[in-house]
Design an enzyme around this catalytic site. Structure first.
Site, PDB file in Angstrom:
ATOM      1  N   TYR A  41     -33.751 -29.933  45.706  1.00 33.85           N
ATOM      2  CA  TYR A  41     -33.462 -29.745  47.127  1.00 33.85           C
ATOM      3  C   TYR A  41     -34.592 -28.985  47.800  1.00 33.85           C
ATOM      4  O   TYR A  41     -35.517 -28.504  47.144  1.00 33.85           O
ATOM      5  CB  TYR A  41     -32.120 -29.037  47.328  1.00 33.85           C
ATOM      6  CG  TYR A  41     -32.123 -27.552  47.017  1.00 33.85           C
ATOM      7  CD1 TYR A  41     -32.228 -27.081  45.717  1.00 33.85           C
ATOM      8  CD2 TYR A  41     -32.031 -26.603  48.041  1.00 33.85           C
ATOM      9  CE1 TYR A  41     -32.229 -25.716  45.440  1.00 33.85           C
ATOM     10  CE2 TYR A  41     -32.017 -25.245  47.774  1.00 33.85           C
ATOM     11  CZ  TYR A  41     -32.127 -24.809  46.472  1.00 33.85           C
ATOM     12  OH  TYR A  41     -32.135 -23.464  46.205  1.00 33.85           O
ATOM     13  N   ARG A  60     -43.777 -29.295  48.174  1.00 29.78           N
ATOM     14  CA  ARG A  60     -42.925 -28.745  47.107  1.00 29.78           C
ATOM     15  C   ARG A  60     -41.803 -29.719  46.756  1.00 29.78           C
ATOM     16  O   ARG A  60     -41.456 -29.870  45.584  1.00 29.78           O
ATOM     17  CB  ARG A  60     -42.344 -27.384  47.530  1.00 29.78           C
ATOM     18  CG  ARG A  60     -41.563 -26.712  46.401  1.00 29.78           C
ATOM     19  CD  ARG A  60     -41.163 -25.292  46.750  1.00 29.78           C
ATOM     20  NE  ARG A  60     -40.191 -25.258  47.845  1.00 29.78           N
ATOM     21  CZ  ARG A  60     -39.692 -24.144  48.362  1.00 29.78           C
ATOM     22  NH1 ARG A  60     -40.058 -22.962  47.891  1.00 29.78           N
ATOM     23  NH2 ARG A  60     -38.819 -24.187  49.354  1.00 29.78           N
ATOM     24  N   ARG A 108     -21.601 -41.968  33.016  1.00 28.02           N
ATOM     25  CA  ARG A 108     -21.976 -40.636  32.534  1.00 28.02           C
ATOM     26  C   ARG A 108     -22.657 -40.699  31.174  1.00 28.02           C
ATOM     27  O   ARG A 108     -22.031 -41.010  30.165  1.00 28.02           O
ATOM     28  CB  ARG A 108     -20.751 -39.719  32.467  1.00 28.02           C
ATOM     29  CG  ARG A 108     -21.153 -38.272  32.133  1.00 28.02           C
ATOM     30  CD  ARG A 108     -19.963 -37.343  32.002  1.00 28.02           C
ATOM     31  NE  ARG A 108     -20.435 -35.994  31.703  1.00 28.02           N
ATOM     32  CZ  ARG A 108     -20.827 -35.585  30.488  1.00 28.02           C
ATOM     33  NH1 ARG A 108     -20.778 -36.397  29.458  1.00 28.02           N
ATOM     34  NH2 ARG A 108     -21.273 -34.346  30.314  1.00 28.02           N
ATOM     35  N   HIS A 110     -26.276 -38.538  29.405  1.00 27.73           N
ATOM     36  CA  HIS A 110     -27.302 -37.562  29.774  1.00 27.73           C
ATOM     37  C   HIS A 110     -28.661 -38.203  30.089  1.00 27.73           C
ATOM     38  O   HIS A 110     -29.348 -37.792  31.012  1.00 27.73           O
ATOM     39  CB  HIS A 110     -27.489 -36.526  28.659  1.00 27.73           C
ATOM     40  CG  HIS A 110     -26.327 -35.602  28.515  1.00 27.73           C
ATOM     41  ND1 HIS A 110     -25.060 -36.026  28.195  1.00 27.73           N
ATOM     42  CD2 HIS A 110     -26.229 -34.261  28.662  1.00 27.73           C
ATOM     43  CE1 HIS A 110     -24.241 -34.993  28.148  1.00 27.73           C
ATOM     44  NE2 HIS A 110     -24.920 -33.907  28.428  1.00 27.73           N
ATOM     45  N   LYS A 155     -37.311 -26.685  42.150  1.00 27.00           N
ATOM     46  CA  LYS A 155     -36.238 -26.312  43.081  1.00 27.00           C
ATOM     47  C   LYS A 155     -35.016 -27.188  42.789  1.00 27.00           C
ATOM     48  O   LYS A 155     -34.681 -28.127  43.509  1.00 27.00           O
ATOM     49  CB  LYS A 155     -36.715 -26.435  44.542  1.00 27.00           C
ATOM     50  CG  LYS A 155     -35.857 -25.592  45.488  1.00 27.00           C
ATOM     51  CD  LYS A 155     -36.566 -25.367  46.793  1.00 27.00           C
ATOM     52  CE  LYS A 155     -35.655 -24.815  47.868  1.00 27.00           C
ATOM     53  NZ  LYS A 155     -35.061 -23.514  47.589  1.00 27.00           N
ATOM     54  N   GLU A 187     -37.704 -12.653  40.363  1.00 22.13           N
ATOM     55  CA  GLU A 187     -37.401 -12.917  41.779  1.00 22.13           C
ATOM     56  C   GLU A 187     -35.949 -12.579  42.066  1.00 22.13           C
ATOM     57  O   GLU A 187     -35.213 -12.144  41.176  1.00 22.13           O
ATOM     58  CB  GLU A 187     -37.705 -14.388  42.114  1.00 22.13           C
ATOM     59  CG  GLU A 187     -36.857 -15.366  41.312  1.00 22.13           C
ATOM     60  CD  GLU A 187     -37.177 -16.836  41.567  1.00 22.13           C
ATOM     61  OE1 GLU A 187     -37.820 -17.159  42.575  1.00 22.13           O
ATOM     62  OE2 GLU A 187     -36.756 -17.662  40.740  1.00 22.13           O
TER      63      GLU A 187
END
Ligand code: PMP
Length: 289
Positions: A41, A60, A108, A110, A155, A187
């Site tokens: 995101y 980014r 589903r 992986h 991110k 952070e």
């Protein structure tokens, strides 16, 4: 601080090529974002209708997509048009746009599906000023062991570690945490942290242990403009505890002073002169953008 009431269901959002009211936006439960947190995101602030530091946010976004091997679903121009169109649909002066891309819907399993197409979702929210009391008095933070994974530079929408870290801060009566891995500062739960000593502003090394905030490069140039020394370096708990000032930075909080850490005052316990200079320079950068 952002308003945490539920967004107006009449808010316009973008889902897979279409603008629609929020209440109509539905994603299948087998979306890999829902099942695995398999996506990335971005959060882009926009002042007076103009996305701020857009080129850096887009770069980014593309880096995050490449790191998890999702093919970028839109051209640079299409991303910009999407962001602009979403902003134009809302009357708030300042907004922040949330962009979210998952690997899409698949049975589903992986391993990556062969033929899923990415889900693209975007919404915008009002960017409210940080409450005056936080600007005037600063905020509290708690220190915490960083127990997240080792690819924090992506991110990722898999934010459980960050969610638990933020909740630990809230449980400790604070607004943010300052995390340490192997005794070295990383952070916050959703912000970068800055340690001010005299005229030097130091952040964590830009590696896999932190997300390189878009404000990192910005603060580097603001420091240059303000005559401050900027550097990145491994910082111990001791160095953080002995800072003259601590700051946090993020798209929605801009730059904010941390004036209490683990219940103790940071420096004088008041927002300091380096904060004041950087915050003013930040506002000047917004005005000049
Ligand atoms: N680190 C983390 C973990 C974050 O979630 C954020 C906010 N997205 C940041 C740093 C700051 O990044 P930015 O300046 O791009 O908002």
């Amino acid at each position: 601080m952002q308003d945490d009431s539920p967004p107006d269901p009449e808010t316009w959002v973008f889902l897979n090529g279409t603008f629609m009211p929020l209440r109509e936006a539905k994603v299948p439960v087998l979306d890999r974002g829902f099942i695995f947190g398999d996506g990335i995101y971005e959060v882009v602030p926009a002042y007076a209708g103009r996305p701020f530091r857009w080129a850096e946010h887009l770069a980014r976004l593309k880096r995050s997509l490449a790191r998890i091997r999702i093919a970028n679903p839109l051209s640079d121009q299409a991303w910009l048009e999407l962001v602009r169109a979403l902003i134009a649909r809302h009357s708030w002066r300042d907004q922040f746009v949330y962009l979210h891309i998952t690997r899409g819907v698949a049975k589903r399993d992986h391993a990556f599906p062969k033929d899923a197409s990415p889900t693209v979702f975007a919404m915008s929210s009002e960017l409210l000023p940080v409450p005056a009391v936080q600007r005037e008095e600063g905020v509290a933070a708690v220190s915490l062991d960083d127990v997240r994974w080792l690819q924090c530079d992506i991110k990722s929408i898999s934010l459980l570690g960050n969610v638990l870290a933020r909740q630990a801060a809230v449980d400790g009566g604070a607004v943010e945490c300052i995390q340490f891995r192997d005794g070295v500062m990383t952070e916050g739960s959703s912000s970068n942290i800055w340690v001010v000593k005299d005229e030097t502003v130091t952040g964590a090394p830009l590696d896999h242990r932190i997300l390189e905030g878009i404000r990192v490069g910005l603060i580097e140039s603001l420091c240059a403009a303000c005559g401050l020394t900027f550097r990145t370096s491994a910082l111990s708990r001791q160095e953080v505890a002995c800072a003259n000032e601590l700051l946090l930075s993020s798209a929605t909080k801009e730059i904010l002073p941390i004036t209490r850490l683990d219940g103790h005052p940071v420096g004088s316990g008041r927002p300091g002169p380096v904060y004041a200079r950087l915050y003013q320079a930040y506002q000047d950068a917004i005005a000049a953008a």
